[in-house]
Design a protein around this motif. Structure first.
Motif, short mmCIF file in Angstrom:
data_model
loop_
_atom_site.label_atom_id
_atom_site.label_comp_id
_atom_site.label_asym_id
_atom_site.label_seq_id
_atom_site.Cartn_x
_atom_site.Cartn_y
_atom_site.Cartn_z
N ARG A 22 121.18 -27.57 65.34
CA ARG A 22 121.47 -28.07 64.32
C ARG A 22 120.10 -29.76 65.03
NH1 ARG A 22 127.02 -32.12 63.14
NH2 ARG A 22 125.72 -33.27 61.71
N GLU A 37 116.46 -28.51 64.11
CA GLU A 37 115.79 -29.05 63.09
C GLU A 37 115.26 -30.35 62.58
OE1 GLU A 37 117.64 -27.35 58.66
OE2 GLU A 37 118.86 -28.82 60.31
N ALA A 55 122.36 -24.86 60.09
CA ALA A 55 120.68 -25.07 60.70
C ALA A 55 119.69 -23.23 61.29
CB ALA A 55 120.87 -26.03 62.22
N ARG A 103 117.70 -21.41 58.52
CA ARG A 103 116.77 -22.96 58.29
C ARG A 103 115.61 -22.34 59.57
NH1 ARG A 103 120.81 -25.49 55.89
NH2 ARG A 103 121.03 -26.96 57.94
#
Length: 267
Positions: free
Chosen positions: A135, A138, A166, A169
């Protein structure tokens, strides 16, 4: 949408196994997500959704999330509140779950960008720590995360929740020989750095990150292995006052990533 009333239903039993068993997730090549927002984030990130399971109350409360999920799911099931509690890994479930294909990961570190900023996690055991690192990574714009074979899975239910999706991505890499891979990265003019609480390590706040770097962060209890420390040309530490000897792994990672990205961006 197919209505399920029995806890012995095949889709329910599979969801329960995926929620509790890392071995089952690996064997099936599947993950399970819980929570309206996380499930929607997974689908929006391109994850292939095999099944959506949700309660009647969730259909009313989270319709904005679930309308899109129902379009993307191969199968959609309405489950009772009791079944949702049976599947859930949380104390107060929202009653929304998806079963999805495991996202692809990269097993060859040769594809790391020479100018990229990366984090390597060696043998972190707490999935919540792993998720928290994702987290933060990102949010700060880290180019990817490298996980060793002994790390807790970033696709476990706890890691997924802590990471707020996260891991869907940000690029993920796996290494089975971190020392060899870091030595190879150094030969490519990257900067593998061992984060260690040692007096001979450089203060991370004073380092200029002017080219590609890999910040290596170790296990919660034991830190980095000596083999990986030896493979890193640079050793860095976080300066600390008071009586604390170390920081939580996710907290230490956040500080190190902040310094890495701040130094690189402002070079």
């Amino acid at each position: 949408m197919i209505k399920i009333t029995s806890k012995d239903n095949q889709a329910v039993r599979r969801a329960m196994r995926l929620m509790t068993s890392a071995r089952e997730r690996r064997k099936a090549g599947l993950i399970i997500c819980e929570g309206a927002r996380l499930c929607r984030d997974a689908a929006d990130s391109g994850v292939e959704v095999e099944e959506l399971l949700c309660t009647q109350s969730a259909l009313r409360k989270y319709s904005d999330y679930l309308d899109k999920l129902m379009e993307k799911a191969h199968e959609a099931y309405e489950i009772s509140d009791d079944i949702a509690k049976k599947i859930s890994d949380t104390e107060n479930t929202q009653g929304v779950f998806i079963v999805a294909k495991s996202p692809a990961v990269e097993n060859n570190l040769i594809n790391l960008k020479n100018t990229g900023q990366y984090v390597l996690l060696e043998n972190l055991q707490d999935p919540s720590n792993v998720g928290a690192v994702f987290r933060t990574a990102e949010a700060l714009g880290v180019d990817g995360i490298i996980l060793t074979e002994g790390c807790a899975s970033c696709f476990s239910p706890k890691a997924l929740r802590a990471g707020m999706g996260a891991m869907f991505r940000i690029p993920i890499y796996y290494t089975v020989d971190a020392p060899a891979d870091m030595a190879a990265a150094a030969e490519r003019n990257m900067r593998p750095m061992a984060a260690v609480p040692r007096d001979d390590a450089a203060d991370v706040t004073g380092i200029r990150f002017f080219r590609g770097a890999i910040m290596c962060i170790g296990n919660e209890g034991n830190g980095l292995s000596e083999a990986l420390i030896g493979a890193c040309p640079e050793k860095v530490t976080i300066p600390m006052n008071g009586r604390a000897e170390s920081l939580n792994a996710a907290t230490a990672a956040a500080i190190l990533m902040w310094e890495m990205m701040r130094g690189y961006i402002s070079k």
